[in-house]
Design a protein around this motif. Structure first.
Motif, PDB file in Angstrom:
ATOM      1  N   PHE A  26       0.831  -1.204   0.000  1.00 40.58           N
ATOM      2  CA  PHE A  26       0.000   0.000   0.000  1.00 40.58           C
ATOM      3  C   PHE A  26       0.864   1.252   0.000  1.00 40.58           C
ATOM      4  N   LEU A  27       1.992   1.195   0.729  1.00 38.54           N
ATOM      5  CA  LEU A  27       2.825   2.389   0.844  1.00 38.54           C
ATOM      6  C   LEU A  27       3.772   2.549  -0.331  1.00 38.54           C
ATOM      7  N   ILE A  28       4.230   1.434  -0.915  1.00 36.21           N
ATOM      8  CA  ILE A  28       5.257   1.530  -1.959  1.00 36.21           C
ATOM      9  C   ILE A  28       4.644   1.806  -3.316  1.00 36.21           C
ATOM     10  N   ARG A  29       3.572   1.067  -3.644  1.00 39.29           N
ATOM     11  CA  ARG A  29       3.058   1.135  -5.011  1.00 39.29           C
ATOM     12  C   ARG A  29       2.450   2.494  -5.304  1.00 39.29           C
ATOM     13  N   ARG A  30       2.546   2.911  -6.578  1.00 35.39           N
ATOM     14  CA  ARG A  30       2.035   4.209  -6.994  1.00 35.39           C
ATOM     15  C   ARG A  30       0.813   4.096  -7.885  1.00 35.39           C
ATOM     16  N   ASN A  31       0.519   2.893  -8.334  1.00 35.89           N
ATOM     17  CA  ASN A  31      -0.643   2.705  -9.202  1.00 35.89           C
ATOM     18  C   ASN A  31      -1.875   2.506  -8.333  1.00 35.89           C
ATOM     19  N   ILE A  32      -2.933   3.252  -8.613  1.00 34.28           N
ATOM     20  CA  ILE A  32      -4.083   3.229  -7.698  1.00 34.28           C
ATOM     21  C   ILE A  32      -4.788   1.873  -7.727  1.00 34.28           C
ATOM     22  N   THR A  81      -4.822   9.631 -15.736  1.00 34.33           N
ATOM     23  CA  THR A  81      -3.662   9.016 -15.110  1.00 34.33           C
ATOM     24  C   THR A  81      -4.130   8.093 -13.988  1.00 34.33           C
ATOM     25  N   LEU A  82      -3.287   7.096 -13.674  1.00 36.37           N
ATOM     26  CA  LEU A  82      -3.574   6.213 -12.550  1.00 36.37           C
ATOM     27  C   LEU A  82      -2.562   6.388 -11.433  1.00 36.37           C
ATOM     28  N   ASN A  83      -1.632   7.312 -11.632  1.00 33.66           N
ATOM     29  CA  ASN A  83      -0.580   7.509 -10.636  1.00 33.66           C
ATOM     30  C   ASN A  83      -1.108   8.384  -9.509  1.00 33.66           C
ATOM     31  N   VAL A  84      -0.996   7.885  -8.281  1.00 36.37           N
ATOM     32  CA  VAL A  84      -1.586   8.642  -7.175  1.00 36.37           C
ATOM     33  C   VAL A  84      -0.814   9.922  -6.878  1.00 36.37           C
ATOM     34  N   ASP A  85       0.454   9.990  -7.316  1.00 38.47           N
ATOM     35  CA  ASP A  85       1.206  11.224  -7.067  1.00 38.47           C
ATOM     36  C   ASP A  85       0.663  12.386  -7.883  1.00 38.47           C
ATOM     37  N   GLN A  86       0.036  12.063  -9.006  1.00 36.19           N
ATOM     38  CA  GLN A  86      -0.480  13.129  -9.864  1.00 36.19           C
ATOM     39  C   GLN A  86      -1.937  13.456  -9.568  1.00 36.19           C
ATOM     40  N   VAL A  87      -2.513  12.763  -8.617  1.00 31.66           N
ATOM     41  CA  VAL A  87      -3.897  13.055  -8.228  1.00 31.66           C
ATOM     42  C   VAL A  87      -3.828  13.720  -6.865  1.00 31.66           C
ATOM     43  N   ASN A  88      -3.513  15.010  -6.851  1.00 37.96           N
ATOM     44  CA  ASN A  88      -3.334  15.677  -5.564  1.00 37.96           C
ATOM     45  C   ASN A  88      -4.177  16.938  -5.440  1.00 37.96           C
ATOM     46  N   LEU A  89      -5.116  17.133  -6.357  1.00 45.81           N
ATOM     47  CA  LEU A  89      -5.974  18.312  -6.280  1.00 45.81           C
ATOM     48  C   LEU A  89      -7.420  17.855  -6.189  1.00 45.81           C
ATOM     49  N   LEU A  90      -8.184  18.510  -5.315  1.00 47.31           N
ATOM     50  CA  LEU A  90      -9.597  18.170  -5.234  1.00 47.31           C
ATOM     51  C   LEU A  90     -10.358  18.758  -6.403  1.00 47.31           C
ATOM     52  N   ASN A  93      -6.160   0.367 -19.787  1.00 39.34           N
ATOM     53  CA  ASN A  93      -4.872   0.185 -20.462  1.00 39.34           C
ATOM     54  C   ASN A  93      -3.717   0.593 -19.558  1.00 39.34           C
ATOM     55  N   ALA A  94      -3.755   0.100 -18.329  1.00 41.38           N
ATOM     56  CA  ALA A  94      -2.738   0.495 -17.348  1.00 41.38           C
ATOM     57  C   ALA A  94      -1.409  -0.149 -17.697  1.00 41.38           C
ATOM     58  N   GLY A  95      -0.390   0.669 -17.840  1.00 45.87           N
ATOM     59  CA  GLY A  95       0.930   0.167 -18.169  1.00 45.87           C
ATOM     60  C   GLY A  95       1.782   0.003 -16.930  1.00 45.87           C
ATOM     61  N   GLU A  96       3.072  -0.177 -17.143  1.00 46.37           N
ATOM     62  CA  GLU A  96       3.986  -0.298 -16.015  1.00 46.37           C
ATOM     63  C   GLU A  96       4.039   1.008 -15.254  1.00 46.37           C
ATOM     64  N   GLU A  97       4.068   0.880 -13.952  1.00 50.34           N
ATOM     65  CA  GLU A  97       4.071   2.101 -13.159  1.00 50.34           C
ATOM     66  C   GLU A  97       5.495   2.624 -13.022  1.00 50.34           C
TER      67      GLU A  97
END
Lengths: 100, 168
Positions: A22-28, A89-98, B76-80
């Protein structure tokens, strides 16, 4: 003839791998999967204790946990799809705005 | 026999969980999680919980993971890309997780003798399954919670449909 404690330790190991994931991964989506892993670890603990006491209450509790996990997965993945539509995007670092 | 089952499937579950942690592609993580859930189903079976073993395979490995894989493919989620992560996770998260692990393991192993040992039971031992006891309890004393879960599932379906609509 396995001590009950071994099952409980296995549950603790899986739970802590879930915390680390949960802490390491960045993909939601993967973060969501690690929540499922933690739920599974707790379920194993419930079943081990139910076996230890010889009662079925623990198993019924696991049944309810499974039902709630199924509902949670359906709603959570719908939220992820809605999030992806808005942010691309699925990266949680880029989802930081409400607000967009 | 039970120690053999526990060793094989316990190690398989831990190895697959670690693989889920280390893989970078979401689909690999999802398939590793399926292995964890199937191993846990075997462990439930050896603890005399046949109903839960079947439900684990059908609900978790069957329904929930298919939903996950479906979403991974749909988006289409790729490598993170690995980033350094948040600082609060490094400061509080990992020591906290390690502390929880150490505490739980210490307590469980300290009271190992009081917790007793598990015998292989249920269908594997040739005795009756406890399925009738579960069903009796579920449909008499716990009838109201059981029916409420059906409403919960209905609301979850409606929520998923509303949330995943095109115009949000």
């Amino acid at each position: 003839m396995v001590p009950t404690a071994y099952y409980l330790v296995l549950g603790a190991v899986l739970f802590c791998i879930g915390i680390a994931s949960f802490l390491i991964r960045r993909n939601i989506i993967t973060i969501f999967m690690s929540i499922e892993l933690m739920l599974n670890a707790v379920n194993l603990t419930f079943v081990a204790f139910a076996h230890m006491w010889g009662q079925v209450s623990g198993q019924i509790f696991v049944f309810f946990v499974m039902v709630v996990a199924a509902a949670e997965a359906a709603v959570g993945l719908a939220i992820i799809i809605a999030l992806f539509r808005v942010r691309q995007t699925l990266n949680v670092d880029q989802v930081n705005l409400l607000k967009n | 026999m039970q120690i053999v089952l526990f060793t094989i499937f316990g190690l398989l579950a831990v190895a697959a969980a670690l693989n889920m942690l280390l893989q970078r592609h979401p689909i690999n993580s999802a398939l590793s999680l399926v292995v964890v859930m199937m191993s846990l189903a075997v462990l439930y079976w050896s603890l005399g919980a046949e109903f839960l073993a079947a439900a684990q395979v059908i609900v978790y490995a069957g329904a929930i993971m298919v939903l996950f894989i479906f979403v991974v493919m749909l988006l289409n989620a790729g490598e993170e890309t690995r980033t350094r992560g948040s600082r609060i996770a490094a400061i509080a998260g990992f020591p906290g997780g390690a502390a929880i692990f150490c505490l739980l393991t210490f307590v469980f192993l300290k009271y190992r003798t009081q917790l007793g040992t598990t015998q292989i039971s249920g269908m594997l031992a040739g005795t009756d399954s406890n399925l009738t006891r579960i069903a009796h309890s579920l449909f008499t004393t716990l009838l109201l919670p059981f029916e409420v879960t059906s409403i919960l599932i209905l609301i979850a379906i409606l929520g998923a449909v509303v949330l995943a609509r095109k115009e949000l």
